[in-house]
Design a protein around this motif. Sequence first.
Motif, PDB file in Angstrom:
ATOM      1  N   LEU A  46       0.808  -1.221   0.000  1.00 62.26           N
ATOM      2  CA  LEU A  46       0.000   0.000   0.000  1.00 62.26           C
ATOM      3  C   LEU A  46       0.842   1.273   0.000  1.00 62.26           C
ATOM      4  N   THR A  47       1.945   1.263   0.740  1.00 64.75           N
ATOM      5  CA  THR A  47       2.737   2.482   0.896  1.00 64.75           C
ATOM      6  C   THR A  47       3.891   2.599  -0.096  1.00 64.75           C
ATOM      7  N   GLY A  48       4.377   1.469  -0.575  1.00 64.38           N
ATOM      8  CA  GLY A  48       5.556   1.492  -1.431  1.00 64.38           C
ATOM      9  C   GLY A  48       6.843   1.655  -0.642  1.00 64.38           C
ATOM     10  N   CYS A  49       6.747   1.590   0.678  1.00 62.37           N
ATOM     11  CA  CYS A  49       7.915   1.724   1.544  1.00 62.37           C
ATOM     12  C   CYS A  49       8.470   0.348   1.881  1.00 62.37           C
ATOM     13  N   PRO A  50       9.788   0.240   2.020  1.00 66.72           N
ATOM     14  CA  PRO A  50      10.368  -1.045   2.410  1.00 66.72           C
ATOM     15  C   PRO A  50      10.026  -1.407   3.856  1.00 66.72           C
ATOM     16  N   ARG A  51      10.074  -2.689   4.149  1.00 71.31           N
ATOM     17  CA  ARG A  51       9.749  -3.210   5.483  1.00 71.31           C
ATOM     18  C   ARG A  51      10.553  -2.517   6.572  1.00 71.31           C
ATOM     19  N   SER A  52      11.854  -2.378   6.354  1.00 71.81           N
ATOM     20  CA  SER A  52      12.704  -1.782   7.389  1.00 71.81           C
ATOM     21  C   SER A  52      12.282  -0.350   7.707  1.00 71.81           C
ATOM     22  N   THR A  53      11.880   0.405   6.707  1.00 71.40           N
ATOM     23  CA  THR A  53      11.441   1.786   6.915  1.00 71.40           C
ATOM     24  C   THR A  53      10.127   1.823   7.675  1.00 71.40           C
ATOM     25  N   ILE A  54       9.189   0.953   7.298  1.00 70.04           N
ATOM     26  CA  ILE A  54       7.897   0.905   7.974  1.00 70.04           C
ATOM     27  C   ILE A  54       8.073   0.554   9.451  1.00 70.04           C
ATOM     28  N   ILE A  55       8.864  -0.452   9.733  1.00 70.71           N
ATOM     29  CA  ILE A  55       9.077  -0.873  11.127  1.00 70.71           C
ATOM     30  C   ILE A  55       9.787   0.225  11.916  1.00 70.71           C
ATOM     31  N   LYS A  56      10.811   0.821  11.322  1.00 69.67           N
ATOM     32  CA  LYS A  56      11.558   1.889  11.995  1.00 69.67           C
ATOM     33  C   LYS A  56      10.643   3.073  12.311  1.00 69.67           C
ATOM     34  N   HIS A  57       9.863   3.506  11.342  1.00 70.22           N
ATOM     35  CA  HIS A  57       8.980   4.653  11.555  1.00 70.22           C
ATOM     36  C   HIS A  57       7.823   4.317  12.487  1.00 70.22           C
ATOM     37  N   SER A  58       7.413   3.084  12.504  1.00 71.93           N
ATOM     38  CA  SER A  58       6.379   2.661  13.450  1.00 71.93           C
ATOM     39  C   SER A  58       6.899   2.795  14.882  1.00 71.93           C
ATOM     40  N   LYS A  59       8.150   2.433  15.092  1.00 71.08           N
ATOM     41  CA  LYS A  59       8.749   2.513  16.428  1.00 71.08           C
ATOM     42  C   LYS A  59       8.963   3.955  16.878  1.00 71.08           C
ATOM     43  N   THR A  60       9.184   4.880  15.910  1.00 72.13           N
ATOM     44  CA  THR A  60       9.429   6.279  16.262  1.00 72.13           C
ATOM     45  C   THR A  60       8.162   7.128  16.243  1.00 72.13           C
TER      46      THR A  60
ATOM     47  N   PRO B  80       1.843   4.331  11.824  1.00 72.80           N
ATOM     48  CA  PRO B  80       1.014   3.683  12.848  1.00 72.80           C
ATOM     49  C   PRO B  80       1.748   2.551  13.582  1.00 72.80           C
ATOM     50  N   PRO B  81       1.422   2.354  14.840  1.00 76.44           N
ATOM     51  CA  PRO B  81       2.091   1.311  15.625  1.00 76.44           C
ATOM     52  C   PRO B  81       1.677  -0.094  15.185  1.00 76.44           C
ATOM     53  N   THR B  82       2.560  -1.037  15.437  1.00 78.52           N
ATOM     54  CA  THR B  82       2.238  -2.430  15.147  1.00 78.52           C
ATOM     55  C   THR B  82       1.341  -2.986  16.239  1.00 78.52           C
ATOM     56  N   ILE B  83       0.583  -3.996  15.858  1.00 76.20           N
ATOM     57  CA  ILE B  83      -0.275  -4.730  16.779  1.00 76.20           C
ATOM     58  C   ILE B  83       0.223  -6.167  16.788  1.00 76.20           C
TER      59      ILE B  83
ATOM     60  N   VAL C 229      -3.407   2.899   8.874  1.00 74.62           N
ATOM     61  CA  VAL C 229      -2.506   2.963   7.719  1.00 74.62           C
ATOM     62  C   VAL C 229      -3.146   3.799   6.614  1.00 74.62           C
ATOM     63  N   GLN C 230      -4.445   3.602   6.374  1.00 79.03           N
ATOM     64  CA  GLN C 230      -5.117   4.385   5.330  1.00 79.03           C
ATOM     65  C   GLN C 230      -5.121   5.865   5.679  1.00 79.03           C
ATOM     66  N   ASN C 231      -5.332   6.191   6.948  1.00 79.41           N
ATOM     67  CA  ASN C 231      -5.274   7.596   7.377  1.00 79.41           C
ATOM     68  C   ASN C 231      -3.882   8.176   7.180  1.00 79.41           C
ATOM     69  N   TRP C 232      -2.847   7.383   7.455  1.00 81.32           N
ATOM     70  CA  TRP C 232      -1.470   7.832   7.251  1.00 81.32           C
ATOM     71  C   TRP C 232      -1.232   8.119   5.772  1.00 81.32           C
ATOM     72  N   ILE C 233      -1.678   7.218   4.911  1.00 85.16           N
ATOM     73  CA  ILE C 233      -1.526   7.412   3.463  1.00 85.16           C
ATOM     74  C   ILE C 233      -2.269   8.675   3.027  1.00 85.16           C
ATOM     75  N   ASP C 234      -3.507   8.822   3.477  1.00 85.33           N
ATOM     76  CA  ASP C 234      -4.309   9.990   3.108  1.00 85.33           C
ATOM     77  C   ASP C 234      -3.644  11.290   3.544  1.00 85.33           C
TER      78      ASP C 234
END
Length: 66
Positions: free
Chosen positions: A16-30, A34-37, A51-56
């Motif tokens: 959905l975002t086009g972002c790599p896994r490492s970037t998504i996880i890193k930004h989720s932690k900071t 959005p946070p992981t569940i 995630v949709q709100n973040w994209i929007d």
Amino acid sequence: MNDTSPFISVKEAITLTGCPRSTIIKHSKTGQFPPTIRLIGDRIAFVRADVQNWIDSRVTSAKGVA
């Protein structure tokens, strides 16, 4: 997971975002994504609406810059 689930997998978030896994996880932690569940065991996901709100919000801010 399917479209009716309130959760999306990390793989779906990548698609959905086009972002790599490492970037998504890193930004989720900071707090920049959005946070992981934690679901079951080591399986993690994101709340679909978050995630949709973040994209929007990214699309909206990009339109404001252009």
